[in-house]
Motif scaffolding. Structure first.
Motif, PDB file in Angstrom:
ATOM      1  N   PHE A   1       0.689  -1.120  -0.006  1.00 18.45           N
ATOM      2  CA  PHE A   1       0.039   0.035   0.093  1.00 18.45           C
ATOM      3  C   PHE A   1       0.929   1.318   0.002  1.00 18.45           C
ATOM      4  O   PHE A   1       0.296   2.342   0.040  1.00 18.45           O
TER       5      PHE A   1
ATOM      6  N   ASN B   1      -0.542   4.904  -4.117  1.00 19.05           N
ATOM      7  CA  ASN B   1      -1.570   5.337  -5.125  1.00 19.05           C
ATOM      8  C   ASN B   1      -3.086   4.720  -5.126  1.00 19.05           C
ATOM      9  O   ASN B   1      -3.931   5.116  -5.739  1.00 19.05           O
ATOM     10  N   HIS B   2      -3.430   3.954  -3.798  1.00 15.79           N
ATOM     11  CA  HIS B   2      -4.528   3.273  -3.636  1.00 15.79           C
ATOM     12  C   HIS B   2      -5.158   3.832  -2.396  1.00 15.79           C
ATOM     13  O   HIS B   2      -4.379   4.014  -1.413  1.00 15.79           O
ATOM     14  N   GLU B   3      -6.665   4.209  -2.326  1.00 15.08           N
ATOM     15  CA  GLU B   3      -7.224   4.378  -1.167  1.00 15.08           C
ATOM     16  C   GLU B   3      -7.146   3.138  -0.073  1.00 15.08           C
ATOM     17  O   GLU B   3      -6.908   2.182  -0.530  1.00 15.08           O
TER      18      GLU B   3
ATOM     19  N   PRO C   1      -5.683   8.256  -1.357  1.00 15.21           N
ATOM     20  CA  PRO C   1      -4.396   7.965  -1.962  1.00 15.21           C
ATOM     21  C   PRO C   1      -3.627   9.264  -2.113  1.00 15.21           C
ATOM     22  O   PRO C   1      -3.886  10.811  -2.402  1.00 15.21           O
ATOM     23  N   ASN C   2      -2.029   9.027  -2.216  1.00 11.50           N
ATOM     24  CA  ASN C   2      -1.276   9.934  -2.446  1.00 11.50           C
ATOM     25  C   ASN C   2      -1.374  11.071  -1.253  1.00 11.50           C
ATOM     26  O   ASN C   2      -1.197  12.300  -2.000  1.00 11.50           O
TER      27      ASN C   2
END
Length: 233
Positions: free
Chosen positions: A60, A146-148, A177-178
């Motif tokens: 993650f 990059n992913h929630e 994300p990010n």
């Protein structure tokens, strides 16, 4: 973008001075499992000998970048460190690190061979009066990939030798994300007897903790810490 999560300790689970009555070697059992759940680690009543998941399990992109401890209710900061400070120094294994800015405590890094991989083990040195505090707040800053992340959870066991002192269960909440996120957890310190405090002070680094991190109920990160309470006043 910064996403701030407010203090969350709704799942506080206290097991003060719980003895290890279950001798099942859960660690060996769980090392052979593909998925380790929060229910699994809650069965563990002793410090683990190994890490229950590899560093590569952190798919993650979660990276802890700042950590602070403050006393409540005085709001006195008693410890703080950030990733940028680590990056500015070269460390050998177990190298002693004196923190800047007049911090009252110091820390030893016992695994920093590759900082881009997740640091997994750390040693803290505190003053003996740390054990007499009633409530502390620990603030962590972390980045997300990059992913929630829908369900980010931490379970943390604290031990003295083979006795479970206290267990905590915290939710971090939803993470965009990010983002860079901050979250403070409130710890109600266990009530220690004079003899317990004396033993913990006289036996540095025999107080330990295992921190387990989950996303959607699956273990993806396992960190360890050891504590000494022998700093001179």
């Amino acid at each position: 973008m910064i996403s701030d999560h407010h203090t969350n300790n709704k799942k506080l689970n206290t097991m003060h001075n719980a003895k290890n009555r279950d001798n099942t070697d859960y660690e060996t059992i769980f090392l052979n499992k593909k998925i380790i759940t929060p229910e699994d680690v809650m069965k563990i009543r002793m410090p683990t000998r190994n890490y229950l998941c590899p560093m590569e399990a952190n798919v993650f992109g979660i990276d802890f970048t700042r950590f602070q401890i403050r006393e409540i209710p005085s709001n006195r900061v008693i410890f703080q460190i950030n990733k940028s400070f680590w990056r500015e120094h070269e460390f050998s294994k177990d190298a002693s690190l004196l923190l800047p800015n007049g911090s009252e405590n110091n820390v030893q890094l016992s695994h920093l061979a590759d900082y881009t991989s997740q640091q997994r083990s750390i040693k803290y040195r505190f003053r003996p009066d740390f054990l007499k505090l009633k409530t502390i707040g620990t603030t962590v800053e972390f980045t997300v990939g990059n992913h929630e992340i829908q369900d980010f959870r931490m379970i943390e066991h604290h031990f003295f030798r083979d006795t479970l002192i206290k267990s905590f269960d915290f939710d971090f909440g939803f993470c965009i994300p990010n983002t860079v996120n901050t979250c403070e957890h409130i710890y109600e310190m266990p009530k220690m007897t004079h003899h317990q405090i004396r033993d913990m002070v006289k036996n540095p680094y025999e107080t330990k903790s295992d921190s387990y991190y989950f996303v959607n109920g699956n273990l993806f990160m396992h960190n360890k810490a050891e504590y000494a309470f022998d700093l001179d006043t």
